[in-house]
Design a protein around this motif. Structure first.
Motif: not given
Ligand SMILES: Nc1ncnc2c1ncn2[C@@H]1O[C@H](COP(=O)(O)OP(=O)(O)OP(=O)(O)O)[C@@H](O)[C@H]1O
Length: 811
Positions: A555-558, A574, A618, A620, A671-672, A687
């Motif tokens: 994602g944009h932060s992780a 993450k 967990e 997914m 995405d979330n 986030g």
């Molecule tokens: N628990 C999980 N199980 C499987 N895939 C996951 C899980 N958490 C995240 N992902 C995958 O990682 C991607 C990025 O995760 P996430 O959206 O949490 O990151 P982010 O956008 O950087 O964080 P945030 O939205 O909290 O700022 C998700 O779109 C998904 O494809």
């Protein structure tokens, strides 16, 4: 002028009302032309008068201004309304209430709703006779009794009792004062008087009607603002700051056994002796036994107490009938302030009253209310489904001091759902709190919830519901629960063995962990994380999971990696790119909401052990919704999409409605939304989440611009589910000039996912259209400035209907 407890003027009591009339008559030398009829039970001797409406108002004014003299005549009541545990009646003759005849009466009885329309017509004089039993039965259906059909007091007919509440409640509504209770009387010249007591029908009724209309067609003792005449059973007594009571003969030497969860005992009257009515008699010995087998405690409330300080009369409440009065609470004028409310543990109590050789002029009597506390401590529930709660309509008594817990024993990780069917508890003083298996408070409810605002809570594992009261004002609550997989009742011996084994395991495990940690340090391969559940301990196997081939998302932060715990479980780690910029509430919010089955569970976190800051979730298995929509080949069915929408709406409902303060997710996108192996959807990507700045509460739901933003994003998500692909230009949907513009796009069949096409069944098409309408409603909410913003509670109900409609087609 409305009633205000701080005002020092006297409002006439039922007792002194008559007295005042008598006094007023003589001093003002009112013309005497006719007979005052006071009903069959009482006779009046003295000058004859003809009371017109305006004269009665004048009398009231005199009462209010305390301009009164002695010597109006005397009222002798040979036969008071008979009062004992079984019989009681009160008569109302009025031109204000239309009598229901024959079939209408039956219709009404059949309806038995406890709430019925009473038509009030002035031009149609009628005689209505109504009656009541001594018990409280507000909610029950009422029966009207016609004068000619009436054969005597109803003897314990609770339905009739309820009629009083309904009829006069209705009347009181019309002439209510600003306290929302009682009535206000006015002659239009600034005189007014009001009472709080009209709806206190749980108390026994008044003495005889005081006035009869000049035509003799009805009696009344009060005039409403609208000029209508009423019989008011109770009138506020400013002296005692309570409702005036009626003469009672309830004190007898018999032992009266009370089995209702809540009731009254009383002796004496709240009226002055000078009017010829008597308070209680000398040399009485009365005893009541309260016997409620299921009660955990009995709570007492001294409503009214007027016994001369130096009299021999004694009222006490005892835990047993023993003559030594051990543990008894004595209520006297001196101590009454201390003891206006008190509690006795157990299910039995004895109330004893004795009066001395002479009853002092100042002694008017007393009234004591008791209420049984029918729950306390824990109740374990292992059934798959059922109803729980503490609801007065089921005979429970609402009482302060309740501290009850229901433990729903769901197996770890399995669903527990609670659908509330009623919540009516004292706002901000009484609470229903729900705790997760790790004893974290998830939500709490207070006040009243109706219709679609009644919460539904979905959790997992063991769930505790706690009900705490500090007041007596409420009807209670009830909820249907469902445990998808109930646990088993614990066996003590087994538990002992288990504890022993666990301790042994824990010791060897700790040793193992230490050894492991040492090894890890040496090899730099395994990582300890801080688990959120203290009962759980886990170790990540290998640090090399932070590699490209384990990467499952970004994602944009992780960056998110798949990893394996020492116990073999797969998890998602993450790894945050910029640890400092992260919003602190994220973890706390996740922690609180992790028990919701549609919010991705945070299992642990690490600040030190892994490079940077990491959070362990967990896993997914099917990845994000956007991936699943985009993916080539087999796509998600309409049924699955509806279910996903409903599940995510339930997660948002948890954040917006049940978290305190409400939580703004801030990034609801496909995405979330993550899907597990069984296509269950969970909301992740917290986030940007933070606690809302609440600005307003509408129907129990906090209304903020932030929640409106989430609703907009959810609307876009629904559109994506319809279209079958992530909407690339999401923000275009923000700039719709009007709903019409959006309808034009949505009306286009091309919009619907072409891989699935529209279903053939009409019902299903209607269901999907409704689904689209909900999406539009959510998206358009952001355009609105009125109160019609979509609320998540309504959206959940709407989606439930869509699902039902869709599935009903396939049956
Ligand atoms: N628990 C999980 N199980 C499987 N895939 C996951 C899980 N958490 C995240 N992902 C995958 O990682 C991607 C990025 O995760 P996430 O959206 O949490 O990151 P982010 O956008 O950087 O964080 P945030 O939205 O909290 O700022 C998700 O779109 C998904 O494809």
């Amino acid at each position: 002028m409305r009633y205000d407890s701080d005002l020092s003027y006297e409002v006439p009591t039922l007792g002194n009302w008559w007295d005042v009339i008598r006094q007023y008559r003589d001093r003002s030398n009112f013309p005497v032309t006719d007979t005052v009829s006071v009903g069959p039970e009482c006779s009046y001797t003295g000058p004859h008068v003809n009371l017109t409406l305006s004269q009665v108002t004048e009398i009231g004014k005199a009462a209010f201004n305390r301009t009164s003299v002695d010597g109006f005549g005397s009222l002798t009541c040979n036969q008071f309304f008979h009062v004992d545990e079984n019989s009681f009646y009160h008569v109302l003759f009025s031109n204000t209430v239309t009598f229901l005849e024959g079939t209408e009466q039956r219709k009404f009885t059949d309806m038995c709703s406890g709430n019925f329309p009473v038509e009030v017509t002035k031009d149609q004089p009628v005689s209505v006779l109504w009656a009541r039993a001594p018990m409280e039965a507000d909610d029950q259906c009422s029966v009207l009794l016609h004068g000619s059909l009436y054969k005597g007091p109803p003897n314990g007919n609770e339905k009739v009792d309820s009629l009083v509440g309904n009829l006069l409640g209705k009347i009181a509504e019309e002439v209510t004062n600003q306290d929302g209770r009682g009535w206000t009387s006015s002659d239009g010249n600034g005189f007014s008087v009001s009472s709080l007591c009209t709806s206190q029908f749980e108390m026994r009724s008044t003495g005889p009607p005081l006035y009869v209309d000049i035509n003799g067609s009805f009696s009344f003792n009060a005039i409403g603002l609208n000029g209508r005449r009423y019989i008011l059973p109770y009138i506020w007594d400013q002296n005692i700051r309570n409702c005036a009571l009626k003469l009672s003969e309830a004190c007898t030497t018999n032992l009266v056994i009370l089995k209702q969860p809540s009731s009254y005992m009383r002796v004496g009257v709240g009226v002055n002796r000078s009017d010829g009515l008597q308070p209680y008699l000398p040399n009485q010995q009365c005893k009541w036994k309260i016997d409620i087998p299921k009660a955990k405690f009995l709570s007492f409330n001294v409503h009214y107490f007027s016994i001369a300080p130096d009299s021999d009369d004694l009222l006490q409440v005892c835990p047993s009938d023993s003559s030594d009065h051990d543990g008894c609470t004595v209520i006297s004028t001196a101590t009454k302030d201390l003891f206006t409310k008190f509690k006795l543990m157990g299910s039995e109590a004895y109330v004893k009253f004795v009066s001395g050789d002479s009853v002092s002029f100042e002694s008017r009597g007393w009234e004591l209310k008791y209420t049984a506390g029918l729950c306390s401590g824990n109740e374990d529930i292992y059934n798959s489904y059922g109803l729980i709660g503490y609801d007065t309509s089921n005979g429970m008594s609402y009482v302060r001091g309740l501290n009850c817990r229901w433990l729903l024993h769901g197996k770890p990780g399995t669903g527990v759902s609670l659908t509330f069917t009623r919540i009516n508890i004292s706002k901000d003083l009484d609470f229903i709190a729900i705790f997760s298996s790790t004893s974290r408070e998830i939500v709490n409810f207070t006040g009243s919830y109706n219709g679609s605002n009644l919460p539904q809570v979905n959790l997992t594992g063991k769930v505790t519901i706690m009900f705490n009261t500090q007041t007596e004002e409420g009807d209670g609550w009830s909820a249907n629960y469902y445990l998808s997989s109930p646990g088993k009742p614990s066996n003590r011996a087994l538990l002992f063995v288990l504890v022993f084994v666990l301790v042994a395991m824990a010791v060897s495990f700790s040793i193992g962990v230490v050894v492991l940690a040492l090894l890890q340090r040496r090899r730099g391969r395994k990582r300890n994380l801080t688990p959120l559940d203290p009962n759980e301990s886990f170790v990540l196997v290998g640090s090399d999971f932070l590699r490209e081939e384990n990467r499952i998302g970004q994602g944009h932060s992780a960056v998110v990696y798949r990893a394996v715990l020492a116990d073999g479980r797969s998890v998602a780690v993450k790894s945050l790119k910029d640890t400092e910029s992260r919003m602190e509430p994220e973890e706390e919010i996740l922690l609180k909401s992790s028990s919701h089955p549609n919010i991705v569970s945070l299992l642990g976190s690490s600040r030190d052990e892994l490079p940077g800051r990491s959070m362990v979730f967990e896993l997914m298995g099917r990845g994000s919704l956007s991936y699943n929509l985009r993916k080539k080949g087999e796509t998600l069915s309409w049924e699955q999409r509806l279910e996903i929408a409903l599940q995510i709406s339930s997660a948002i409902q948890m954040l917006h409605m049940y978290m305190k303060p409400p939580v703004f997710h801030g990034n609801i996108t496909s995405d979330n939304i993550l899907l597990d192996e069984f296509c269950n959807a969970k909301l992740g990507g917290f986030g940007s989440a933070r606690y809302c700045n609440a600005v307003e509460i509408t129907d129990g739901e906090e209304d903020t611009s932030e929640t409106a933003e989430d609703m907009w994003s959810f609307g876009i998500l629904l559109l994506e589910l319809l279209a079958g692909e992530p909407l690339l230009n999401r923000n275009d949907y923000r700039n719709f000039g009007s709903l019409k513009e959006m309808n034009e796009i949505m009306g286009d069949q091309e919009f619907v996912d072409q891989r699935l096409g529209l279903p053939s069944d009409d019902c299903k098409i209607v269901a999907l259209t409704k689904f689209g309408d909900i999406a539009k409603w959510c998206v358009s909410g952001i355009l609105r400035v009125d109160d019609e913003n979509p609320k998540i509670g309504d959206v959940v109900s709407g989606l439930q209907q869509v699902k039902q409609l869709f599935h009903s087609a396939s049956r």
